[in-house]
Design an enzyme around this catalytic site. Structure first.
Site, PDB file in Angstrom:
ATOM      1  N   SER A 300       0.809  -1.212   0.000  1.00  6.43           N
ATOM      2  CA  SER A 300       0.000   0.000   0.000  1.00  6.43           C
ATOM      3  C   SER A 300       0.846   1.268   0.000  1.00  6.43           C
ATOM      4  CB  SER A 300      -0.947  -0.053   1.210  1.00  6.43           C
ATOM      5  OG  SER A 300      -1.911   0.960   1.167  1.00  6.43           O
ATOM      6  N   ASP A 311       9.786   5.389 -10.408  1.00  3.57           N
ATOM      7  CA  ASP A 311       9.293   5.907 -11.688  1.00  3.57           C
ATOM      8  C   ASP A 311       9.849   7.281 -12.025  1.00  3.57           C
ATOM      9  OD1 ASP A 311       7.856   3.593 -11.717  1.00  3.57           O
ATOM     10  OD2 ASP A 311       5.925   4.537 -12.143  1.00  3.57           O
ATOM     11  N   LYS A 325      -0.482  -4.162  -3.494  1.00  2.87           N
ATOM     12  CA  LYS A 325      -1.780  -3.573  -3.161  1.00  2.87           C
ATOM     13  C   LYS A 325      -1.879  -2.200  -3.825  1.00  2.87           C
ATOM     14  CE  LYS A 325      -4.772  -2.045   0.637  1.00  2.87           C
ATOM     15  NZ  LYS A 325      -4.841  -0.611   0.297  1.00  2.87           N
TER      16      LYS A 325
END
Length: 542
Positions: A300, A311, A325
């Site tokens: 999460s 990224d 998740k």
């Protein structure tokens, strides 16, 4: 360890991840029976049925439990993260996510039949009142607490109360063989989410976060400030075993490392509405090396931070593939003190990845995918990680990353051997080390009074006598290991547990770090990386 025990520890670990799901609701009884089967009766059917049982059924029935079972079946058709929080659990859940509670500020064990203090929280109510580790709490106000063998939650309920109220404690202090009367004024006691922080190297700090609560960002900022004052120009952010928490807190923390206007993540709901979160000018550790540690239990909010940095080509993600998740929940009050956390959207990393793993085969399968990863060899070898070529994404600097089923680290570190993992479980989940050291200290705390914190770290060594006593302690609990092959690791964990109970979790973490393969990998990377790290050995499949 005997061969037949090879899968015991991973199996127990997988079962420990499972979540119970329940839900409740308010029901009415004011329409005709015919409406039970009317076309507008989806809600009325459940309402009517429960009320008929309440008013008409021949035997007395606890309809609350029926509601729980019914809505458990309803939520069982949804995703595994839409969960019901009963009224009886709401206070504890709220405290955990808020980051504090009102109480007296002690951790304790029920030793034999008496509440015995392990340690007091520094500067907390009990600490300021003079309560010491090893003290027995015999009476709280007029409630006798010894000889009752009462469960921990009942003990806690007698010690907690409203802020500013007083509780009169009768204490037995074994070290002086005397009984004391101490009055403690209840106050807010922090539930730390920054579990530990210290200097890993001369210029590198380390911060371990165990969840993302309301207080987490403030705790992190305080720890980071102190580490920077000690010379930290690099940071290890440890998110292993961190199951997540508040989305907004994860966004704030990611912002500390990202330049202005960099995308942190975006969410999308069932109507297709997209909401984006960007970094601001508030970042306090931008343009500095950061290593993020993750494992198969990082989920999460932990994955949001790892994904945002990966990224945006910031830092290095070290460890093993995270839980997977990618769903966002909103807590909704049900009006009777209970609540439901309902999944309302999916989140995506800056490159557009969804890292949510599949839950099509049901909740049990979803939470036992750890065993699948274990049996496939994924936790041992990076070559065993299988990813779909269709879920390939590219970062601004051209690094290939993958969606589906978690964050794959930039640098892979395999899981330890069965025996190493067993020792970790004995230290964490099952608290064998903590219990043993508690009983060891009960025999004679005085022998450790000569040590300062730094002296204990540098000079104290666990001797063979204490090591052998621990082996006997564990064997009496039917645990079989090749103890002597793991002697140094076990002695290190024994020392760490003494440090935690006598000094602080920080000192314990620092001692355990000497046997931490991921931290050793970070130290290695910090001296060898000349350029961007690359993922190697990942097999894409169509």
């Amino acid at each position: 360890m005997e061969k037949k025990n090879n899968y015991i520890w991973p199996t127990l670990f997988a079962l420990a991840v499972a979540i119970g799901i329940f839900i409740g609701g308010k029901l009415h009884f004011d329409d005709t029976p015919e409406k039970l089967f009317s076309t507008n009766s989806k809600k009325d059917k459940l309402n009517r049925l429960i009320d008929y049982i309440d008013y008409e059924y021949v035997d007395e029935i606890d309809t609350d439990s029926i509601v729980d079972v019914t809505v458990n079946n309803i939520l069982g058709k949804l995703d595994p993260h839409s969960v019901y929080i009963p009224k009886s659990e709401m206070e504890q859940v709220s405290e955990n996510m808020k980051g504090d509670f009102v109480g007296i500020g002690v951790s304790f064990y029920m030793y034999k039949d008496t509440i015995t203090v392990i340690r007091t929280i520094k500067n907390g109510p009990s600490y300021m009142s003079g309560i010491k580790p090893g003290d027995r709490i015999l009476i709280a106000d007029k409630d006798t607490l010894f000889g009752q063998r009462m469960p921990n939650n009942e003990v806690v309920s007698k010690l907690k109360g409203k802020i500013g109220t007083k509780v009169d404690l009768k204490i037995y202090r074994k070290s002086k063989n005397k009984t004391l009367n101490i009055t403690v004024t209840r106050d807010r006691v922090p539930i730390k989410s920054v579990e530990s922080y210290y200097m890993l190297k001369k210029d590198m700090g380390y911060i371990k976060i165990n969840r993302f609560a309301e207080s987490t960002f403030g705790e992190f900022k305080d720890a980071l400030r102190k580490l920077k004052l000690r010379g930290a120009q690099k940071l290890v952010l440890d998110l292993r075993d961190n199951p997540g928490g508040y989305l907004g807190i994860a966004e704030k923390l990611a912002d500390e490392f990202l330049e202005d206007n960099k995308l942190i993540l975006y969410t999308k709901n069932k109507k297709g509405r997209i909401k984006k979160a960007f970094a601001t000018r508030k970042g306090n550790f931008e343009d500095k090396p950061v290593y993020v540690l993750i494992n198969e239990r990082s989920a999460s909010a932990s994955e949001i931070i790892a994904g945002a940095l990966q990224d945006n080509d910031i830092g290095t993600i070290v460890g093993r593939r995270s839980f997977g998740k990618g769903l966002v929940q909103r807590e909704m009050d049900l009006g009777d003190g209970s609540a439901v956390r309902l999944t309302v959207s999916r989140y995506y990393t800056p490159t557009g990845r969804s890292i949510q793993k599949s839950y099509k085969k049901g909740h049990k399968d979803y939470y036992q995918k750890f065993l699948e990863r274990y049996r496939s060899g994924e936790l041992i070898s990076v070559d065993s990680i299988k990813v779909a070529d269709s879920l390939k994404f590219e970062t601004p600097k051209g690094k290939i990353v993958y969606g589906g089923g978690g964050i794959i680290p930039d640098v892979f570190v395999p899981i330890g051997s069965n025996e190493e993992e067993a020792i970790d479980s004995m230290d964490g989940t099952y608290e064998f080390f903590s219990r043993f050291i508690f009983e060891h200290l009960e025999k004679d705390r005085m022998q450790y009074l000569r040590f300062t914190k730094n002296q204990f770290l540098d000079e104290f060594r666990v001797d063979d006598i204490l090591f052998d006593e621990f082996i006997e302690f564990v064997l009496n609990r039917k645990i079989k290991l090749d103890f002597y092959a793991q002697e140094e690791r076990i002695k290190t964990y024994l020392k760490a547990n003494i440090a935690e109970q006598l000094f602080s979790p920080n000192l314990a973490a620092q001692i355990k770090g000497s046997y931490d393969s991921m931290l050793e990998k970070v130290k290695e990377l910090d001296t060898t990386f000349l350029g961007e790290p690359e993922i190697t050995g990942i097999k894409a499949r169509n």
